[in-house]
Design a protein around this motif. Structure first.
Motif, PDB file in Angstrom:
ATOM      1  N   TRP A  92      33.552  35.714  37.064  1.00 31.22           N
ATOM      2  CA  TRP A  92      33.922  36.441  38.275  1.00 31.22           C
ATOM      3  C   TRP A  92      35.430  36.311  38.467  1.00 31.22           C
ATOM      4  N   ASP A  94      38.988  36.115  40.256  1.00 33.39           N
ATOM      5  CA  ASP A  94      39.476  35.575  41.513  1.00 33.39           C
ATOM      6  C   ASP A  94      39.971  36.724  42.391  1.00 33.39           C
ATOM      7  N   GLU A  95      39.490  36.801  43.607  1.00 32.25           N
ATOM      8  CA  GLU A  95      39.790  37.969  44.446  1.00 32.25           C
ATOM      9  C   GLU A  95      41.258  38.055  44.836  1.00 32.25           C
ATOM     10  N   LYS A  99      43.556  41.273  43.860  1.00 34.93           N
ATOM     11  CA  LYS A  99      44.322  42.096  44.813  1.00 34.93           C
ATOM     12  C   LYS A  99      45.797  42.125  44.436  1.00 34.93           C
ATOM     13  N   GLU A 486      36.915  45.409  49.796  1.00 30.96           N
ATOM     14  CA  GLU A 486      36.033  45.515  48.634  1.00 30.96           C
ATOM     15  C   GLU A 486      36.185  46.843  47.872  1.00 30.96           C
ATOM     16  N   MET A 489      39.158  46.644  45.719  1.00 25.98           N
ATOM     17  CA  MET A 489      38.943  45.707  44.606  1.00 25.98           C
ATOM     18  C   MET A 489      38.104  46.362  43.514  1.00 25.98           C
ATOM     19  N   ARG A 493      39.330  46.534  39.691  1.00 23.19           N
ATOM     20  CA  ARG A 493      38.566  46.000  38.548  1.00 23.19           C
ATOM     21  C   ARG A 493      38.538  47.025  37.419  1.00 23.19           C
TER      22      ARG A 493
END
Length: 573
Positions: A92, A94-95, A99, A486, A489, A493
RNA sequence: GCCCCUGUAGUUCAACGGAUAGAACAAAGACCUUCUAAGUCUGAGGUUACAGGUUCGAAUCCUGUCAGGGGCACCA
């Protein structure tokens, strides 16, 4: 931008090696591992299947995945590595890092997504390579678009790329062209000309020769009345190349090198190749081939009747039959210079030579490969992309194409009826292996049936935001990207997959991948445009700044993708 | 007869041996005082041509069958 799958694959292999060193896993040779972006939400952003390790490790793959998840040294951009039955390892992103990639994307600018793998290497792409006898028709167009896009992708992968066009201005077809122009010239002067049967058979009927004739009359009047076909051939060739180059320029294609087959005769390259093949024992002189492969209606008597030719033992390399190198007349066939040409390419030191050919030439390239192998070259340095044929459909019916009959659909016609962008996209957005049905009615339609508009519209909509933001004095100064949500994001991605799309396109010689990628990007973008407002009254200034920065990144990805496809990046539509 | 490519939703096509085969278009129904509706949202639609085989796992690899396209020149 980084090539995340490659990085993560390395990380996983390191973890496995460490586990083996610590004795937590038995020693065995690691099979190929492939981290790839996940297809489904809930399965991480990137994942790898470890089930293949079960057998060599003689362990439950789910256990292996757990061990690797514990062992793996997570890079800073990975938030979580999770083992899932029956043996997947999901990563996963890292948010906060994700960003922040909006800024990284903007910073890369024109070379967005560029890779290091081709650095210091030279690649050549040979494509189009039509003899200057007629305007480019649709059949050639596909190879043109595929070749040029392949070249652009190789550049993005770091290669120094040369685009080359191979042609022959000798031979019977060019002679026929010169003669056809001469006849049109006489016609233009009002002099009736009765063709003999042979002339009628080889006459080029296309209107372009009428145009050339009219120009010629304007330039030289009737002073060419007594000239032979050679002068007309030369004139037609010059005009033809001007026309072909102009057509290609309309779809943003420019070749760096035009290689004339004749130079291979003049330089003695053909003779040299023949001699080398002979010394290696692959040449014989005979009236009929030693191996004819049992072709249908193969009339050996007919071949024998033509006298002794010089043959290449292509059958030694799996070819069903041997091939003529020099006709009994003493003239080489096209095969000999073709081999000499590819020898020439390899001698020029390219690390990679890509050759785009139509399906009707696929036997020919096998023979060339065999020739290179016989001469001791690494034939794998030459990669051939075979593009299957294009069928034109109009009203659901197949339109026949024939350059001799003059009722073909040229690339110019097609561009006139649609747009350079539509032509580039439609000819690219299909795997080269599949037959392409070019629906003229659909291509003519300026509606969202045509994905080219859908993709470009994303770029346009970004531009619209920037215009309006500028007008209202809204800027992205000091944007705090952590405010992104979201939907943004999700787009980022996908945006981060650009480097792997470039890498895969180059690895598999499949330039169509970028076309599908761009469409996927647009599919994610448009809903975001609707829901993520920059200039709404209820959007606080800090959020507006962050979103504005995001859309700058989004536009950068679209611009880069469109440029890789050789398409324009409109600001308004 | 031999060689190459293809067969996936109604249609055009994706899917480097991995999880529940995805898009677009068409067809059904909703959204425009709002940065361009060339847009968005909601459903529906599949025995991956067929039959075997390999594999922990097949649309993908192998074999065969059927169907479509291209080729099998002392043309380029």
């Amino acid at each position: 931008m980084i090539l995340i799958p490659v990085e993560l694959t390395r990380v996983v292999r390191e973890a496995l090696a460490a586990l083996q060193a610590e004795g937590k896993l038995p020693a065995f040779d690691l099979p190929a591992l492939d981290v790839r972006s996940s297809k489904r939400a809930g399965q991480g952003d990137y994942s790898v299947a470890l089930m293949g390790l079960a057998k060599p490790a003689r362990m439950n793959p789910a256990q292996i995945a757990v061990l690797v998840a514990e062992q793996v040294m997570k890079p800073d951009y990975v938030a979580k590595a999770e083992a899932v039955a029956p043996g997947y390892l999901n990563f996963w992103l890292d948010e906060a890092w994700l960003k922040a990639q909006a800024d990284a994307i903007i910073a890369e600018g024109e070379v967005l997504g560029e890779l290091a793998e081709g650095q210091g290497k030279r690649a050549q792409v040979e494509f189009v390579s039509a003899n200057p006898t007629a305007p480019l028709h649709i059949g050639r167009s596909r190879g043109a678009i595929v070749g040029d896009t392949m070249a652009r992708l190789l550049e993005a992968a770091g290669y120094a790329v040369e685009r080359e066009y191979y042609f022959n201005n000798a031979g019977a077809q060019m002679r026929a062209l010169g003669n056809s122009l001469r006849i049109r010239y006489l016609e233009a002067l009002g002099l009736p000309y009765e063709m003999i049967d042979d002339e009628r058979k080889s006459f080029y009927q296309g209107n372009y020769l009428k145009d050339f004739a009219a120009q010629l009359v304007a330039e030289v009047g009737d002073s060419w009345l007594n000239k032979g076909y050679e002068a007309f051939k030369l004139y037609a060739e010059v005009k033809m190349f001007e026309m072909i180059k102009a057509t290609l320029a309309r779809v943003d294609i420019q070749h760096d090198v035009f290689f004339n087959e004749n130079t291979l005769y003049d330089s003695g390259a053909n003779d040299a190749v023949l001699e080398r093949l002979d010394r290696a024992g692959y040449i014989y002189r005979a009236a009929a081939p030693e191996t004819d492969g049992g072709a249908p209606d193969d009339d050996d008597a007919k071949e024998a009747g033509k006298g002794e030719a010089i043959w290449f033992r292509s059958s030694r390399f799996g070819d069903p039959k041997d091939r003529v190198m020099v006709k009994s007349s003493g003239e080489p066939t096209y095969t000999l210079p073709d081999i000499a040409y590819h020898v020439n390419k390899l001698e020029r030191g390219f690390d990679l030579a890509v050759n785009v050919l139509g399906a009707d030439h696929n036997t020919q390239y096998q023979v060339v490969r065999n020739g290179l192998t016989a001469l001791g070259y690494d034939a794998d340095k030459v990669h051939v992309i075979i593009v299957q044929l294009v069928a034109l459909l109009r009203g659901g019916e197949v339109v026949r194409m024939s350059s001799r009959a003059g009722n073909f659909e040229t690339l110019d016609d097609l561009i006139d009826q649609t747009s350079p962008d539509a032509v580039r996209y439609m000819l690219l957005a299909r795997s080269s292996d599949t037959h392409l049905n070019f629906d003229l009615d659909l291509a003519v339609k300026k509606s969202n049936d045509n994905p080219v508009y859908y993709i470009q519209y994303a770029h346009v909509r970004c531009a619209g935001i920037f215009r309006e933001a500028a007008a209202r004095g809204v800027t992205d100064d000091g944007a705090d990207l952590s405010l992104l949500g979201e939907p943004e994001m999700r787009f980022l991605r996908k945006a981060l997959e650009l480097p792997e799309v470039i890498a895969d396109s180059v690895e598999f010689f499949e330039p169509h991948r970028i076309a599908f990628y761009a469409l996927e990007l647009a599919n994610i973008f448009h809903p975001i445009f609707d829901s993520v407002r920059v200039l709404g009254v209820d959007v606080p200034p800090e959020l507006a700044a962050a979103r504005l920065r995001f859309f700058k990144a989004a536009q950068a990805i679209f611009r880069r993708s469109l440029r890789l496809m050789g398409m324009t990046t409109p600001e308004v539509m």
